[in-house]
Design a protein around this motif. Structure first.
Motif, PDB file in Angstrom:
ATOM      1  N   ASP A  57       3.976  56.917  49.670  1.00 28.99           N
ATOM      2  CA  ASP A  57       4.528  55.830  49.174  1.00 28.99           C
ATOM      3  C   ASP A  57       5.601  56.795  49.401  1.00 28.99           C
ATOM      4  O   ASP A  57       6.061  57.708  50.177  1.00 28.99           O
ATOM      5  N   VAL A  58       6.723  55.766  50.363  1.00 28.36           N
ATOM      6  CA  VAL A  58       8.513  56.741  50.673  1.00 28.36           C
ATOM      7  C   VAL A  58       9.034  56.871  49.412  1.00 28.36           C
ATOM      8  O   VAL A  58       9.424  55.767  48.602  1.00 28.36           O
ATOM      9  N   ASP A  59       9.377  58.468  48.849  1.00 30.44           N
ATOM     10  CA  ASP A  59      10.157  58.712  47.270  1.00 30.44           C
ATOM     11  C   ASP A  59      11.722  58.609  47.352  1.00 30.44           C
ATOM     12  O   ASP A  59      11.558  59.089  48.346  1.00 30.44           O
ATOM     13  N   HIS A  60      12.388  58.125  46.387  1.00 32.88           N
ATOM     14  CA  HIS A  60      13.652  58.416  46.324  1.00 32.88           C
ATOM     15  C   HIS A  60      14.275  60.096  45.829  1.00 32.88           C
ATOM     16  O   HIS A  60      13.619  59.507  44.399  1.00 32.88           O
ATOM     17  N   LEU A  61      14.664  60.676  46.335  1.00 30.45           N
ATOM     18  CA  LEU A  61      14.393  62.017  45.832  1.00 30.45           C
ATOM     19  C   LEU A  61      15.457  62.258  44.887  1.00 30.45           C
ATOM     20  O   LEU A  61      15.529  62.762  43.478  1.00 30.45           O
ATOM     21  N   LYS A  62      16.271  61.234  45.465  1.00 29.38           N
ATOM     22  CA  LYS A  62      17.514  61.371  44.044  1.00 29.38           C
ATOM     23  C   LYS A  62      17.520  59.400  43.425  1.00 29.38           C
ATOM     24  O   LYS A  62      17.595  58.470  44.335  1.00 29.38           O
ATOM     25  N   GLU A  63      16.936  59.280  42.288  1.00 24.89           N
ATOM     26  CA  GLU A  63      16.659  57.701  41.828  1.00 24.89           C
ATOM     27  C   GLU A  63      18.196  56.664  41.902  1.00 24.89           C
ATOM     28  O   GLU A  63      18.707  57.053  42.695  1.00 24.89           O
ATOM     29  N   ILE A  64      17.447  55.444  42.871  1.00 25.45           N
ATOM     30  CA  ILE A  64      18.263  54.589  42.903  1.00 25.45           C
ATOM     31  C   ILE A  64      18.917  53.998  42.154  1.00 25.45           C
ATOM     32  O   ILE A  64      19.988  53.374  42.134  1.00 25.45           O
ATOM     33  N   GLU A  65      18.556  53.648  40.686  1.00 21.19           N
ATOM     34  CA  GLU A  65      19.026  54.174  39.338  1.00 21.19           C
ATOM     35  C   GLU A  65      20.073  54.546  39.003  1.00 21.19           C
ATOM     36  O   GLU A  65      21.575  54.005  38.222  1.00 21.19           O
ATOM     37  N   ASP A  66      20.172  55.874  39.854  1.00 21.97           N
ATOM     38  CA  ASP A  66      20.837  56.743  39.442  1.00 21.97           C
ATOM     39  C   ASP A  66      22.808  56.646  40.491  1.00 21.97           C
ATOM     40  O   ASP A  66      23.700  57.035  40.457  1.00 21.97           O
ATOM     41  N   TYR A  67      21.336  56.626  41.735  1.00 19.84           N
ATOM     42  CA  TYR A  67      22.984  57.252  43.201  1.00 19.84           C
ATOM     43  C   TYR A  67      21.914  56.288  43.789  1.00 19.84           C
ATOM     44  O   TYR A  67      21.357  55.667  44.903  1.00 19.84           O
ATOM     45  N   PRO A  68      22.818  54.537  42.832  1.00 18.11           N
ATOM     46  CA  PRO A  68      22.400  53.602  44.162  1.00 18.11           C
ATOM     47  C   PRO A  68      23.032  53.677  46.126  1.00 18.11           C
ATOM     48  O   PRO A  68      22.616  52.883  46.962  1.00 18.11           O
ATOM     49  N   GLU A  69      24.093  54.367  45.825  1.00 20.00           N
ATOM     50  CA  GLU A  69      24.908  54.028  47.381  1.00 20.00           C
ATOM     51  C   GLU A  69      23.917  54.826  47.984  1.00 20.00           C
ATOM     52  O   GLU A  69      23.622  55.002  49.191  1.00 20.00           O
ATOM     53  N   LEU A  70      22.801  55.832  47.872  1.00 21.80           N
ATOM     54  CA  LEU A  70      21.843  56.536  48.555  1.00 21.80           C
ATOM     55  C   LEU A  70      20.503  56.043  48.920  1.00 21.80           C
ATOM     56  O   LEU A  70      19.837  56.857  49.447  1.00 21.80           O
ATOM     57  N   ALA A  71      20.329  54.405  48.032  1.00 24.97           N
ATOM     58  CA  ALA A  71      19.077  53.935  47.802  1.00 24.97           C
ATOM     59  C   ALA A  71      18.776  53.479  49.858  1.00 24.97           C
ATOM     60  O   ALA A  71      17.791  53.632  49.866  1.00 24.97           O
ATOM     61  N   LEU A  72      19.425  53.351  50.477  1.00 32.63           N
ATOM     62  CA  LEU A  72      19.318  53.106  52.035  1.00 32.63           C
ATOM     63  C   LEU A  72      19.253  54.277  53.354  1.00 32.63           C
ATOM     64  O   LEU A  72      19.792  54.378  54.502  1.00 32.63           O
ATOM     65  N   GLU A  73      19.881  55.674  52.047  1.00 34.36           N
ATOM     66  CA  GLU A  73      20.051  56.564  53.287  1.00 34.36           C
ATOM     67  C   GLU A  73      18.454  57.351  53.805  1.00 34.36           C
ATOM     68  O   GLU A  73      17.787  58.094  52.466  1.00 34.36           O
TER      69      GLU A  73
END
Length: 106
Positions: A57-73
């Motif tokens: 899986d590719v995991d978001h380190l900071k979750e997208i529901e909390d940090y939507p601005e980092l979703a595609l970083e």
């Protein structure tokens, strides 16, 4: 700014071409290896079939529901094997019971 709070919003995001493209870049960057396993001295890789990646899986380190601005970083993402990803999110798969025979069955 995008919101990723509902199940439908998350499904739409994870089906997007932008996410699918970023996911492939993260897998390649991390050499198709679970980064959590690597930190713990193990190597979990899925290079035998890099087009399917079914066990990574590719995991978001900071979750997208909390940090939507980092979703595609890309720097907010890393590869994890499914057991490590499930452990992070407190999701546990059902384990099968092992069957032990009292005597040989021939």
């Amino acid at each position: 700014m995008n919101e990723y709070r509902t199940k439908e919003q998350k499904i739409r995001f994870y089906k997007s071409k932008e996410w699918k493209g970023l996911r492939l870049k993260v897998l390649a960057r991390d050499n198709y290896e679970c980064q959590e396993c690597k930190r713990n001295g193990f190597v979990y890789t899925d290079t035998h079939d890099p087009e399917k990646h079914k066990r990574l899986d590719v995991d978001h380190l900071k979750e997208i529901e909390d940090y939507p601005e980092l979703a595609l970083e890309i720097d907010n993402c890393e590869v994890k094997c499914i057991p490590c990803h499930n452990k992070k999110h407190n999701r546990f798969q059902k384990r099968r019971k092992k069957i032990f025979w009292d005597d040989e069955k021939w």
